[in-house]
Design a protein around this motif. Structure first.
Motif, short mmCIF file in Angstrom:
data_model
loop_
_atom_site.label_atom_id
_atom_site.label_comp_id
_atom_site.label_asym_id
_atom_site.label_seq_id
_atom_site.Cartn_x
_atom_site.Cartn_y
_atom_site.Cartn_z
N GLN A 349 20.21 -2.65 9.71
CA GLN A 349 20.03 -4.09 9.40
C GLN A 349 18.95 -4.30 8.35
OE1 GLN A 349 20.56 -6.58 13.19
NE2 GLN A 349 19.89 -4.56 13.85
N GLY A 350 18.53 -3.21 7.69
CA GLY A 350 17.60 -3.36 6.57
C GLY A 350 16.14 -3.26 6.94
N ILE A 351 15.83 -2.78 8.15
CA ILE A 351 14.42 -2.69 8.55
C ILE A 351 13.95 -1.24 8.38
CG2 ILE A 351 12.75 -3.12 10.41
CD1 ILE A 351 14.45 -5.59 9.46
N ASN A 352 12.91 -1.02 7.56
CA ASN A 352 12.38 0.34 7.36
C ASN A 352 11.66 0.78 8.62
OD1 ASN A 352 13.36 -0.05 4.82
ND2 ASN A 352 11.35 -0.07 3.80
N THR A 353 12.19 1.83 9.23
CA THR A 353 11.74 2.21 10.57
C THR A 353 11.38 3.69 10.61
OG1 THR A 353 13.33 0.60 11.41
CG2 THR A 353 12.46 2.20 13.00
N ALA A 354 10.16 4.00 11.08
CA ALA A 354 9.78 5.40 11.31
C ALA A 354 9.75 5.62 12.82
CB ALA A 354 8.42 5.69 10.71
N ILE A 355 9.89 6.87 13.25
CA ILE A 355 10.01 7.11 14.68
C ILE A 355 9.13 8.28 15.10
CG2 ILE A 355 12.06 8.59 14.40
CD1 ILE A 355 13.16 7.20 16.97
N ASP A 356 8.59 8.20 16.28
CA ASP A 356 7.85 9.32 16.85
C ASP A 356 8.85 10.20 17.61
OD1 ASP A 356 4.61 9.61 17.19
OD2 ASP A 356 5.75 10.80 18.65
N PHE A 357 8.42 11.41 17.97
CA PHE A 357 9.34 12.26 18.73
C PHE A 357 9.05 12.23 20.23
CE2 PHE A 357 9.11 13.95 14.39
CZ PHE A 357 10.39 13.58 14.00
N GLY A 358 8.04 11.44 20.61
CA GLY A 358 7.80 11.19 22.03
C GLY A 358 7.15 12.35 22.77
N ASP A 359 6.65 13.35 22.06
CA ASP A 359 6.06 14.50 22.75
C ASP A 359 4.53 14.41 22.82
OD1 ASP A 359 5.89 14.79 20.04
OD2 ASP A 359 7.02 16.68 19.94
N ARG A 360 3.98 13.23 22.53
CA ARG A 360 2.53 13.03 22.68
C ARG A 360 2.31 11.75 23.48
NH1 ARG A 360 0.33 12.06 17.29
NH2 ARG A 360 2.23 10.83 17.18
N LYS A 361 1.05 11.59 23.97
CA LYS A 361 0.73 10.37 24.74
C LYS A 361 1.02 9.14 23.90
CE LYS A 361 -3.30 12.25 26.97
NZ LYS A 361 -4.47 12.50 26.19
N LEU A 362 1.36 8.03 24.57
CA LEU A 362 1.63 6.78 23.85
C LEU A 362 0.46 6.37 22.96
CD1 LEU A 362 3.49 4.10 25.99
CD2 LEU A 362 4.13 5.08 23.78
N GLY A 363 -0.77 6.54 23.52
CA GLY A 363 -1.98 6.17 22.77
C GLY A 363 -2.04 6.90 21.43
N ASP A 364 -1.66 8.17 21.44
CA ASP A 364 -1.70 8.96 20.20
C ASP A 364 -0.61 8.51 19.22
OD1 ASP A 364 -3.84 10.40 21.05
OD2 ASP A 364 -2.62 12.02 21.93
N GLN A 365 0.51 8.12 19.79
CA GLN A 365 1.61 7.64 18.92
C GLN A 365 1.18 6.34 18.22
OE1 GLN A 365 5.57 7.70 20.76
NE2 GLN A 365 4.79 8.97 22.41
N ILE A 366 0.50 5.48 18.98
CA ILE A 366 0.04 4.21 18.39
C ILE A 366 -1.02 4.48 17.31
CG2 ILE A 366 -1.16 2.02 18.90
CD1 ILE A 366 0.31 2.18 21.68
N LYS A 367 -1.88 5.47 17.58
CA LYS A 367 -2.90 5.84 16.58
C LYS A 367 -2.26 6.26 15.25
CE LYS A 367 -6.78 7.35 19.27
NZ LYS A 367 -7.08 8.54 20.09
N THR A 368 -1.17 7.01 15.36
CA THR A 368 -0.47 7.45 14.15
C THR A 368 0.01 6.23 13.35
OG1 THR A 368 0.25 9.50 15.17
CG2 THR A 368 1.52 8.75 13.27
N ALA A 369 0.62 5.27 14.07
CA ALA A 369 1.10 4.06 13.39
C ALA A 369 -0.06 3.33 12.71
CB ALA A 369 1.79 3.14 14.39
N THR A 370 -1.20 3.26 13.41
CA THR A 370 -2.36 2.57 12.85
C THR A 370 -2.88 3.30 11.62
OG1 THR A 370 -2.91 1.95 15.10
CG2 THR A 370 -4.65 1.65 13.48
N LYS A 371 -2.96 4.64 11.70
CA LYS A 371 -3.42 5.42 10.54
C LYS A 371 -2.52 5.20 9.34
CE LYS A 371 -6.11 9.29 12.14
NZ LYS A 371 -6.10 10.70 12.53
N HIS A 372 -1.23 5.05 9.59
CA HIS A 372 -0.30 4.82 8.48
C HIS A 372 -0.25 3.36 8.04
CE1 HIS A 372 2.12 8.68 9.70
NE2 HIS A 372 0.91 8.94 9.25
N LYS A 373 -1.03 2.52 8.74
CA LYS A 373 -1.07 1.07 8.45
C LYS A 373 0.31 0.41 8.60
CE LYS A 373 -5.33 1.18 5.95
NZ LYS A 373 -5.94 1.61 4.75
N ILE A 374 1.12 0.95 9.48
CA ILE A 374 2.43 0.33 9.76
C ILE A 374 2.14 -0.93 10.60
CG2 ILE A 374 4.65 0.64 10.94
CD1 ILE A 374 4.34 3.68 10.30
#
Ligand code: HAM
Length: 415
Positions: A349-374
């Motif tokens: 539907q036209g939304i640029n979407t990146a995905i985690d692989f789910g093999d780390r804690k949720l907190g770490d996944q959110i940190k990645t998004a924050t570091k990438h400024k998503i």
């Protein structure tokens, strides 16, 4: 086993790596320029970084400093001498001369090439930089000179500059050549005068006056010089249009030998940035090295690094935002497949979407998004997949927005 010596992660001296945020600035630089110059009727061209070395050796083409000290030149496997282009003007002159019968004039061209000069790296000076080149061929009209200066002015405005942030100083090779002949200077003293004028703003005025006297040039002929009539007229027209930061300055001479008429430089008025943002002028004989019928040219070059410094000290740099709109985090690795399908649904539907692989804690996944400024994150877990209702988290605002799966794309497209 002996420990192997590790390689440095630094780039080659004087060149830059462009991590995503740096590359985003460069893309902004390209897009802003393109929007502005295409509006004025200029069309883009390109060429290889490699040129035969002889292009820069032709008499009257190059600035001696560039050709003797600053080119990257090597011999290829076929014995040809090759230079990494230190500027674009000889290249565009070659291209225009090569197709003079097919190309229509006046011809308005622009390009944003990377250029290579073996310089001492310092603020605003690199061994590789990107440079906007805007050139107009086939007209010796004063209006062509004025148009080029007007485009330079327009580019600064497109970056958000106000008139007191910069000044366009216009000089004249015709004025200078006349002065040299009136004073009867021989080639060597003429060259010393050019160098001195070029360096005027880098020394106290008293030192400048002393050096003029050493060359037996009366200071008044430089310091009280009036603009030549055609430059006076051009400045008058700019002033009538309300543009007053374009001034005559006889010390603007430019280093390249090919300029034949009006020359100009754009200066940042901020004390931290003492380098020219742009430089250019009229060069009516450059294509003579290719054939006997010269094609008039006028244009300028503007570097990315000096513009970056200009924008930075004024807080005019755009904030970085990645092209990725949303990061999909996953509560456990077993859901990775279903989360991929969900991400595919958003992308379709036209939304640029990146995905985690789910093999780390949720907190770490959110940190990645924050570091990438998503800006947004969606956590995919068994409940969300079963119910079809998701929570979109706005990371900057710390706000949660519950949405049905079908409403998510609309939310992003409208936010
Ligand atoms: P230039 O004065 O050598 O002119 O360069 C134009 C601009 O490019 C400079 O004002 C500066 O902003 C930037 N620049 C030049 N060298 C470097 C460097 N080593 N590192 C960072 N920025 C740099 C020319 O190149 C002419 N060919 C321009 C031209 C086009 N004249 C007519 N058409």
């Amino acid at each position: 086993m002996a420990k192997k010596e590790k390689l440095s992660t630094d780039p080659y001296k004087g060149v830059r790596d462009f991590y995503p945020e740096d590359q985003a600035f460069l893309n902004y630089f390209f897009a802003t320029i393109k929007g502005m110059v295409e509006k004025a009727g200029y069309v883009e061209y390109g060429a290889s970084i490699l040129e035969p070395a002889e292009l820069y050796k032709s008499k009257g083409v190059e600035n001696e400093e560039i050709i003797n000290e600053q080119t990257y030149t090597f011999v290829d496997r076929g014995g040809r001498e090759v230079t990494l282009r230190p500027e674009m003007t000889p290249t565009v002159a070659r291209m225009v001369a090569g197709k003079r019968r097919e190309l229509g004039f006046p011809l308005r061209l622009f390009s944003i090439p990377n250029l290579f000069r073996y310089e001492r790296p310092q603020r605003g000076r690199m061994r590789e930089h990107w440079q906007l080149n805007v050139d107009l061929f086939g007209s010796d009209s004063l209006y062509a000179d004025a148009e080029i200066i007007g485009v330079a002015y327009g580019v600064m405005k497109a970056f958000g500059a106000s008139d007191d942030d910069f000044v366009i100083k216009v000089g004249s090779r015709i004025w200078l050549n006349q002065l040299i002949s009136e004073l009867g200077l021989d080639a060597e003293r003429a060259q010393s005068l050019r160098r001195l004028l070029d360096a005027k703003d880098k020394m106290p005025i008293d030192e400048f006056k002393t050096k003029l006297a050493e060359l037996q040039v009366p200071e008044g002929v430089v310091l009280d010089a009036a603009p030549p009539a055609e430059i006076q007229r051009m400045l008058g027209e700019f002033a009538a249009a309300g543009i007053t930061n374009i001034v005559f300055d006889p010390s603007i001479v430019r280093g390249f030998a090919y300029y034949t008429g009006m020359v100009f430089e754009v200066f940042d008025t901020h004390p931290l940035n003492n380098r020219a943002l742009f430089g250019g002028g009229r060069y009516d004989d450059l294509t003579e090295m290719f054939d006997d019928e010269p094609i008039a040219g006028v244009g300028f070059g503007m570097g990315d690094a000096t513009v970056h410094n200009f924008l930075e000290v004024r807080g005019l740099l755009p904030a970085y935002l990645p092209p990725t709109k949303v990061y999909v985090a996953i509560t456990s690795p077993e859901l990775a497949g279903e989360a991929q399908t969900f991400a595919g649904f958003l992308r379709a539907q036209g939304i640029n979407t990146a995905i985690d692989f789910g093999d780390r804690k949720l907190g770490d996944q959110i940190k990645t998004a924050t570091k990438h400024k998503i800006p947004y994150i969606i956590v995919v877990g068994p409940d969300e997949l079963a119910s079809g209702s998701f929570v979109v988290r706005d990371l900057a605002a710390g706000k949660d927005i519950p949405l049905a799966k079908e409403a998510i794309a609309d939310f992003f497209l409208n936010s």
